[in-house]
Design an enzyme around this catalytic site. Sequence first.
Site, PDB file in Angstrom:
ATOM      1  N   ARG A 231       5.307   1.024 -13.462  1.00  0.00           N
ATOM      2  CA  ARG A 231       5.260   1.777 -12.216  1.00  0.00           C
ATOM      3  C   ARG A 231       4.688   3.156 -12.523  1.00  0.00           C
ATOM      4  O   ARG A 231       4.890   3.699 -13.614  1.00  0.00           O
ATOM      5  CB  ARG A 231       6.655   1.923 -11.575  1.00  0.00           C
ATOM      6  CG  ARG A 231       7.177   0.660 -10.895  1.00  0.00           C
ATOM      7  CD  ARG A 231       6.358   0.285  -9.685  1.00  0.00           C
ATOM      8  NE  ARG A 231       6.892  -0.856  -8.951  1.00  0.00           N
ATOM      9  CZ  ARG A 231       6.554  -2.119  -9.156  1.00  0.00           C
ATOM     10  NH1 ARG A 231       5.697  -2.408 -10.137  1.00  0.00           N
ATOM     11  NH2 ARG A 231       7.058  -3.094  -8.429  1.00  0.00           N
ATOM     12  N   GLU A 260      -0.118   5.787  -4.569  1.00  0.00           N
ATOM     13  CA  GLU A 260      -1.009   4.651  -4.343  1.00  0.00           C
ATOM     14  C   GLU A 260      -1.300   4.493  -2.849  1.00  0.00           C
ATOM     15  O   GLU A 260      -0.375   4.564  -2.048  1.00  0.00           O
ATOM     16  CB  GLU A 260      -0.375   3.371  -4.900  1.00  0.00           C
ATOM     17  CG  GLU A 260      -0.198   3.412  -6.419  1.00  0.00           C
ATOM     18  CD  GLU A 260       0.448   2.169  -6.996  1.00  0.00           C
ATOM     19  OE1 GLU A 260       0.770   1.237  -6.229  1.00  0.00           O
ATOM     20  OE2 GLU A 260       0.640   2.123  -8.220  1.00  0.00           O
ATOM     21  N   HIS A 279      -3.285  -1.807  -8.788  1.00  0.00           N
ATOM     22  CA  HIS A 279      -1.956  -2.438  -8.741  1.00  0.00           C
ATOM     23  C   HIS A 279      -2.079  -3.939  -8.447  1.00  0.00           C
ATOM     24  O   HIS A 279      -1.386  -4.479  -7.583  1.00  0.00           O
ATOM     25  CB  HIS A 279      -1.072  -1.766  -7.682  1.00  0.00           C
ATOM     26  CG  HIS A 279       0.400  -1.955  -7.962  1.00  0.00           C
ATOM     27  ND1 HIS A 279       1.346  -1.015  -7.620  1.00  0.00           N
ATOM     28  CD2 HIS A 279       1.084  -2.972  -8.545  1.00  0.00           C
ATOM     29  CE1 HIS A 279       2.553  -1.447  -7.977  1.00  0.00           C
ATOM     30  NE2 HIS A 279       2.419  -2.639  -8.543  1.00  0.00           N
TER      31      HIS A 279
END
Length: 320
Positions: A231, A260, A279
């Site tokens: 993360r 993000e 991601h």
Amino acid sequence: MQKRKMVITHNLDEKYVNRINELVPDWDVIVGKDRDTWENHLQDAEVVAGWKKGIGDQLFGDNAKLRWLQTWSAGVNSIPLEKFEQNDVYVTSANGVHSYPISETIFALMLGLTRKIDTYVRNQAAKTWHHSNLKLEIHGKTLGLIGVGAIGRETAKIAKAFDMTVLGVRNSGNPAENVDEMFTPEELHSILPRCDYVVVTVPLTEKTQHLFGAGEFNLMKESSFFINIGRGRIVVEEDLIAALKDNKIAGAGLDVFEQEPLPEESPLWKMEKVIITPHTAGSTEHYNKRVIEDIFIPNLKNYLKGEEPSVNLVDFSKGY
């Protein structure tokens, strides 16, 4: 008498819907990605599969019936776990679904940086024929795995095909197959100077937030590469940028970020020794199959027998 109800907030192949209906023939099973399909059913749902932003108020209303949430992601840091604990609701994650695709992404990033594939892609776009000082190879190097769960174990297995030495960090410190030496988080600093590659696979918790900052990057070799598929907030991003600018480390492969999507103004976009993926490390053609067959159905069978789900049950005290 009102039927028991299950809500699945994702589209599923008919064969998986049929398998679930066979297990709960007397339930109402609501399936579909479209919010209009399931939103009005949340308050009556006993089981929900697939956490969506903004559904907490309906799940924990005065007359809510929720007893079990199955997430569609491995990480549960975006879920208000304290509410689930307070309401005595089970939470199970999709941990383990990603071990193949993410381990493949880890090695794609490691090999890409080692063999300068990112540089050659830019050269191709510019129609430039240039050696670019390629010299490194991955065989025989030392890999530091920060987190040795399902993803870490699969990564360690692949590393052995490259004759790598694997150093692992996990909370228990217990040994694992294909990991040559195991350490506890308190020993993290002792292994960083030894690693040619540092790969972060831990979940985001209070203990792992900002686990990597200037101090950690300063301990790494100037020739080492940093890979983060955990993360974004595990890393102090400005410290990572500074380490890259100051050549404290050789490069980075990043799938996750503090914010993000990664803001357009981030310096990371234009850094030549950084590979960015949006991601997507866990994306796979087999995602739903693994969630349903390996996690949800075994857990559902236990739940229907009055037992707690046995696969990936979240420990609220640990946060994962």
